[in-house]
Design a protein around this motif. Structure first.
Motif, PDB file in Angstrom:
ATOM      1  N   ASP A 574      12.485  -3.201   5.830  1.00 50.34           N
ATOM      2  CA  ASP A 574      11.349  -1.806   5.664  1.00 50.34           C
ATOM      3  C   ASP A 574      10.217  -2.374   4.519  1.00 50.34           C
ATOM      4  N   HIS A 578       6.499  -1.668   4.789  1.00 48.82           N
ATOM      5  CA  HIS A 578       6.069  -1.043   4.602  1.00 48.82           C
ATOM      6  C   HIS A 578       5.109  -1.106   3.122  1.00 48.82           C
ATOM      7  N   GLN A 582       0.922  -0.531   3.109  1.00 51.07           N
ATOM      8  CA  GLN A 582       1.081   0.032   1.856  1.00 51.07           C
ATOM      9  C   GLN A 582      -0.512  -0.629   1.362  1.00 51.07           C
TER      10      GLN A 582
END
Lengths: 624, 176, 101
Positions: A574, A578, A582
């Motif tokens: 993750d 992520h 981002q």
């Protein structure tokens, strides 16, 4: 004639399709009769070519159907030889009887038609497996058999234990399948083909002993999964959660023999690996003994038969391990008949006792269920190895082949004799507790004989269990001669001298009678012996092998998985995704100011870009 | 020598008209500037023996395209609103730098590779008459020519579509 | 001094740069569009000049095709300008900045 053999597979497959898709509309009992007739027709169709092989008017042949993956030598083709013919006869014959039996047994089940669809699917898968002419197709059948087994074991999936048993069988079998698959990869790397004909004729030249050992041990790992040997036998006792006809068909007569069949089919490879032979024989012997000991302590009538099946499979595997392939296959055939008979008889008892499976609550059923009683008597004598029932001949042959190897093999022979003693013991125990003595029924139970659809298969199987053994006596090895074309590429041990064979057989017979007598006097009395010692408790629990696997394999596995779920997944995987998201968002926030919406600023960008490009080309090309 | 004089005259006209087009405040003057540049270029085509192209230049550009431009200017009114916004000096400087830089870059790039006049003027071996051009156009490039026909048809359809569906726009906006 | 092809090419480059400058400084969509036409014309001039120099008629054919494309472009472009004007009542491209990021 033989070029129509594909119909054998097509018939049950059609039945599976019709019963699974349209089953609800066909309904009971028509769906059952449809399944029975299709499998029965497959049997009838197979009879003639089998007789052809038997009488010598037909020859073993490969019937090409269509090209599948020609580069790997995997055509859809049927290998029709005595071995596959025998298995076909057993699968369709016993299968048809069990279909007939199920019409009675499954009466009133809400998924009646679905059950027959799965049974037909199983028969079709098994036929694909035994009729394959190369390892690739065989593997397909192998996996389909595993699938239909899963569907049938967890047929009553609303019972959590049944669902869990199906899952367990499937997962444990996958471990074996892994071995099979890796073996196939090594075979392909060595031979460049999956075709049986090429592999078996060139194997002695192509394979080194090391490669042959690796292949055969991995194949054996596959066999331990399907044929329920140590260490992968644990799924079979649990599989008794399925309907009893399933136990009879799959876990006695057919599917569990797939491993033995596969090893017999690959006999040439096993001949090249003496170490594998020893390993297999030892594991077979150990399984036979261990399962027999556990069977002695069981109280559930089906569990006794389940462990008994594991034990008998141990014999077959031992036979393959010592190189007595036809003896192993012979025991496979006789076992298919008498074990199917015993399971169906047990099913009949359970049916008559309103789903009671605990033998302590039976007894005295002799009068209530006469047909079941008589046929079970035959099955009991056959598995115990009493002359002249079939079990006597086939078990004796494996033991004789082991004895003949001499030297340390005598230990294995002794183990086999011990297992035979225990077999006689626990089968007598089952028989006496169920049919003899005084009734110990739970209140309100009124045992009744089963309908004719259930007793007729019992009768037919009983006849087969009596007479099938006569096909292969030391005096007249008809069965071995029949199978000879299938094992033409391996050397045969000389048969034992007749007097020595007779002595050994007599000894085994005495042992069996001793086991029966011991058990008879122990259990055939009003007061049952107290069986609550440590041995009995542990045995009832299967010597906690499941717990051991649970602690050693499952729990650490779960820990690793949890660690992955708790740490690696949220933080590692993750985190990466992520982080990428981002990063993209930040970059977008920064870059969006470039998107001013001003046409002229875009045009300016183009112009500046053109200047820079021209200058760059000049600089790089030396144009200045 | 005569050719050089003609060239210098019309090159000057072209440059002056072009600069005028860019700098004129009124779009009408810009259009007139473009017209001058196009006429000059047509004359230069004649100088280059490209008679047919010169004729097309006059008819298509100076005729049709310029008429279209003027027509649109009339349609939407002479728009001086451009003057309302303050002229940004930085923008002008940037523009000057970029365009002069581009010119310099092109000249620099072409300098080494430029053809240096091996075919002097006055000895033409190429004549851009209708016959010569059409031989090429309808011989080698027939398919391309036909596809331009399709292109023009599509352009006409697009224009009609824009004009037709464009009328609903205020209503659409009202519903938004 | 004799007239050579270089003269034409330098003139074309100059006209092209003027066209670029027009696109960059003008805010009136119509004038920007005219500047684009000027750039196309300058390229055509290059084609024809080089065609003359190399003795290849293809250069003139290419110029003709550019003209066809330019004509199509003009019709569509002017139609867009008219459509925009109808909505915005302006031909000032700086006011058409709805797609600002």
């Amino acid at each position: 004639m033989t070029d129509l053999l594909w119909i054998l597979i097509a018939l049950p497959l059609t039945g599976a399709f019709i019963n699974i898709v349209f089953g609800k509309r066909i309904g009971e009992p028509l769906a059952g009769w449809l399944g029975f007739v299709l499998v029965g027709s497959a049997w009838a169709i197979a009879v003639v070519p089998t007789l052809g092989l038997l009488t010598g008017s037909g020859t073993p042949e490969t019937i090409y159907l269509f090209s599948w993956i020609p580069v790997v030598g995997a055509d859809a083709a049927i290998l029709w030889d005595p071995l596959s013919a025998l298995l076909t006869m057993i699968v369709t014959g016993v299968g048809a009887l069990i279909h007939l039996y199920s019409i009675g047994y499954m009466h009133g089940d809400e998924r009646f038609a679905r059950f027959f669809g799965y049974l037909n699917l199983f028969i079709a898968s098994m036929l694909i497996l035994v009729l394959a002419s190369n390892y690739a197709v065989m593997f397909i059948g192998w996996e389909l058999v595993g699938l239909s087994s899963y569907l049938l074991i967890s047929f009553w999936f609303k019972k959590p234990s049944a669902a869990a048993a199906g899952k367990k069988a499937f997962i444990v079998n996958r471990i074996g399948d892994w071995g099979f698959l890796v073996a196939l990869m090594i075979i392909f790397a060595s031979f460049g083909t999956f075709d049986f004909g090429v592999i078996f004729t060139t194997a002695p030249v192509v394979l080194t002993t090391g490669a042959a050992t690796a292949i055969t041990l991995l194949l054996f790992l596959g066999a331990t999964g399907k044929s329920a040997q140590i260490p992968l036998y644990i799924w079979l006792p649990d599989a008794m959660e399925g309907p009893t006809p399933v136990s009879a068909l799959i876990h006695a007569a057919t599917m569990v023999t797939a491993g033995v069949f596969m090893m017999a089919r690959s006999a040439v490879l096993f001949e090249l690996a003496p170490i594998s032979g020893v390993t297999i024989a030892v594991i077979g012997g150990a399984t036979a003994l261990l399962a027999a000991v556990i069977a002695v302590t069981q109280m559930d009538i089906k569990k006794v038969l389940a462990y008994s099946t594991i034990s008998q499979l141990g014999y077959m595997v031992m036979g393959v391990g010592v190189g007595a392939y036809s003896a192993g296959v012979f025991h496979l055939s006789t076992h298919a008949f008498f074990k199917a008979l015993l399971f169906l008889g047990a099913g009949s008892v359970i049916h008559g006792m309103a789903d009671e499976q605990d033998m302590r609550k039976m007894g005295g059923l002799r009068k209530a269920m006469p047909v079941t009683f008589v046929t079970m008597t035959v099955g009991w004598l056959a598995i115990s190895g009493i002359f002249p029932f079939s079990g006597f001949w086939s078990k004796d042959e494996i033991l004789a082949a082991t004895f003949q190897r001499g030297g340390p093999w005598l230990i294995l022979w002794a183990v086999g004799i011990l297992a035979a003693l225990l077999t006689a013991f626990y089968m007598t125990r089952l028989y006496v507790l169920t049919f003899l003595g005084k009734p110990r029924w739970a209140e309100g139970t009124e045992p009744h004989e089963s309908p004719w659809t259930m007793t007729l298969p019992l009768a037919v199987l009983a006849v087969a269990a009596v007479i099938f053994g006569v096909f292969n006596t030391p005096a007249r090895l008809a069965f071995e001669h029949f199978l000879e074309p299938s094992f033409a590429l391996i050397s045969h041990a000389e048969p034992l001298d007749l007097p020595l064979a007779a002595v050994l057989a007599l000894f085994a017979l005495v042992v069996a009678i001793g086991g029966i007598a011991w058990s008879w006097f122990r259990y055939n009395r009003d007061e049952l012996p107290v069986e609550e010692g440590g041995f009995w408790q542990r045995g009832l629990n299967g010597f906690a092998v499941d717990d051991l696997y649970g602690r050693v394999i499952v729990e650490p596995g779960k820990k690793v998985c949890e660690w992955f779920a708790d740490s690696v997944d949220p933080k590692g995987i993750d985190g990466v995704s992520h982080g990428i998201a981002q990063g993209v968002r930040t970059a977008g926030d920064g870059l969006k100011t470039l998107q001013s919406g001003q046409v002229r600023s875009y045009a300016g960008g183009i112009a500046i870009g053109a200047v820079v490009l021209i200058l760059a080309v000049l600089a790089l090309g030396g144009g200045f | 020598m005569g050719e050089l004089i003609v060239f210098i005259i019309f090159a000057t006209v072209a440059l002056v008209s072009a600069i005028g087009m860019v700098l004129a405040k009124n779009p009408v003057y810009s259009a007139i500037g473009l017209l001058g540049a196009m006429f000059s270029i047509a004359v230069l085509y004649v100088l280059l023996d490209a008679h047919f192209v010169a004729a097309v230049q006059v008819i298509v550009y100076a005729g049709a395209v310029m008429t279209l431009f003027l027509f649109v200017i009339m349609l939407i009114g002479v728009d001086n609103r451009e003057a309302y916004g303050p002229a940004v000096p930085a923008q002008r400087i940037m523009t000057a730098v970029v365009s002069i830089g581009l010119f310099a870059a092109i000249v620099l790039a072409g300098r080494a590779a430029w053809i240096t006049g091996s075919n002097a003027f006055g000895t033409p071996d190429l004549n851009g008459t209708i016959e010569n051009v059409s031989d090429e156009l309808f011989g080698t490039w027939t398919v391309v020519f036909l596809s331009t026909v399709m292109l023009l048809t599509i352009a006409a359809l697009g224009t009609i579509a824009l004009a037709y569906f464009g009328t609903d726009v205020p209503d659409e906006e009202a519903t938004l | 001094m004799t007239l050579t092809i270089s003269w034409f090419l330098i003139l074309a480059a100059a006209l092209f740069s003027i066209g670029v400058a027009g696109v960059l400084i003008r805010r009136n969509a119509l004038v920007m569009f005219m500047s684009i036409e000027l750039m196309l014309n300058s390229v055509n001039l290059t084609f024809v000049a080089v065609s003359r120099e190399l003795g290849l008629i293809e250069g003139q054919v290419a110029a003709l095709f550019v003209m066809v494309v330019a004509a199509a472009e003009v019709t569509i472009g002017l139609a867009i300008i008219v459509a925009v004007f109808r909505r915005k009542a302006s031909a000032n491209v700086d006011e058409l900045a709805e797609l600002r990021g």
